[in-house]
Design a protein around this motif. Structure first.
Motif, PDB file in Angstrom:
ATOM      1  N   PRO A 215      -9.020   6.508   1.641  1.00 54.80           N
ATOM      2  CA  PRO A 215      -7.414   6.580   1.151  1.00 54.80           C
ATOM      3  C   PRO A 215      -6.875   7.892   1.152  1.00 54.80           C
TER       4      PRO A 215
ATOM      5  N   ALA B  46      -3.135   7.435  -3.322  1.00 58.19           N
ATOM      6  CA  ALA B  46      -3.192   6.065  -2.891  1.00 58.19           C
ATOM      7  C   ALA B  46      -3.303   5.089  -3.947  1.00 58.19           C
TER       8      ALA B  46
ATOM      9  N   SER C 181      -2.910   0.406  -4.162  1.00 55.24           N
ATOM     10  CA  SER C 181      -2.683  -0.961  -3.496  1.00 55.24           C
ATOM     11  C   SER C 181      -2.110  -1.746  -4.813  1.00 55.24           C
TER      12      SER C 181
ATOM     13  N   ALA D  92     -13.500   1.991   0.831  1.00 53.86           N
ATOM     14  CA  ALA D  92     -13.436   3.196   1.678  1.00 53.86           C
ATOM     15  C   ALA D  92     -14.434   3.386   2.761  1.00 53.86           C
TER      16      ALA D  92
ATOM     17  N   VAL E 294      -8.636  -2.557  -1.517  1.00 51.22           N
ATOM     18  CA  VAL E 294      -7.406  -3.440  -1.047  1.00 51.22           C
ATOM     19  C   VAL E 294      -7.858  -4.745  -0.756  1.00 51.22           C
TER      20      VAL E 294
ATOM     21  N   MET F  15     -11.001   2.453  -4.962  1.00 49.69           N
ATOM     22  CA  MET F  15     -10.329   1.773  -3.966  1.00 49.69           C
ATOM     23  C   MET F  15     -10.895   0.496  -3.318  1.00 49.69           C
TER      24      MET F  15
ATOM     25  N   LEU G 221       0.697  -1.397  -0.072  1.00 53.61           N
ATOM     26  CA  LEU G 221      -0.010  -0.175  -0.044  1.00 53.61           C
ATOM     27  C   LEU G 221       0.705   1.194  -0.063  1.00 53.61           C
TER      28      LEU G 221
ATOM     29  N   ARG H  46      -0.092   5.325   0.757  1.00 54.50           N
ATOM     30  CA  ARG H  46      -1.096   6.245   1.342  1.00 54.50           C
ATOM     31  C   ARG H  46      -2.348   5.749   1.487  1.00 54.50           C
ATOM     32  N   ASP H  47      -2.470   4.437   2.228  1.00 53.47           N
ATOM     33  CA  ASP H  47      -3.678   4.029   2.554  1.00 53.47           C
ATOM     34  C   ASP H  47      -3.312   2.967   3.759  1.00 53.47           C
TER      35      ASP H  47
ATOM     36  N   ALA I  79      -6.444   4.969  -5.958  1.00 53.15           N
ATOM     37  CA  ALA I  79      -7.601   5.349  -5.459  1.00 53.15           C
ATOM     38  C   ALA I  79      -8.591   6.155  -6.463  1.00 53.15           C
TER      39      ALA I  79
END
Length: 116
Positions: A30, A34, A36, A88, A64, A62, A20, A22-23, A58
């Motif tokens: 995120p 961001a 992933s 999110a 993940v 988003m 990751l 920024r998440d 993102a």
């Protein structure tokens, strides 16, 4: 998040990793920019081969994914991988299976669609 697990009677463990930027591995908004990356790797001889990738930014939607478990739930002799997918605002499950010599997403919980 990196996890090693043994698929069936494989001589070496497989590896699932989520990276990751920024998440976080949580249901949360995120950060700006961001992304992933989920990678599934299996042992091939004396090395590992990356068999499946899922990259998401993102700005697209988003979602993940991270390894949750594995089993042969359809009884075909091949192991399937269950993913816990964190968005999110919600979380859901997805699965990976072996098709045509590679790994593909075979299921995604209809209650959890990727979010924007």
């Amino acid at each position: 998040d990196i996890q090693a697990f043994r698929m069936g009677d494989a001589p070496a463990p497989s590896v699932a990793a989520t990276f990751l930027l920024r998440d976080q591995l949580a249901v949360a908004e995120p950060g700006a920019g961001a992304w992933s990356l989920f990678v599934l790797g299996t042992a091939q001889g004396g090395a590992y081969r990356a068999d499946y990738f899922a990259f998401r930014r993102a700005v697209e939607a988003m979602a993940v994914p991270r390894f949750f478990s594995h089993l042969d739930w359809d009884g075909d002799g091949d192991t399937e991988v269950l993913l816990d997918v964190l968005g999110a605002r919600t979380r859901w499950f997805a699965s990976l299976g072996q098709r045509g010599g590679g790994w593909v997403q075979t299921f995604q919980d209809p209650c959890g669609t990727p979010e924007g």
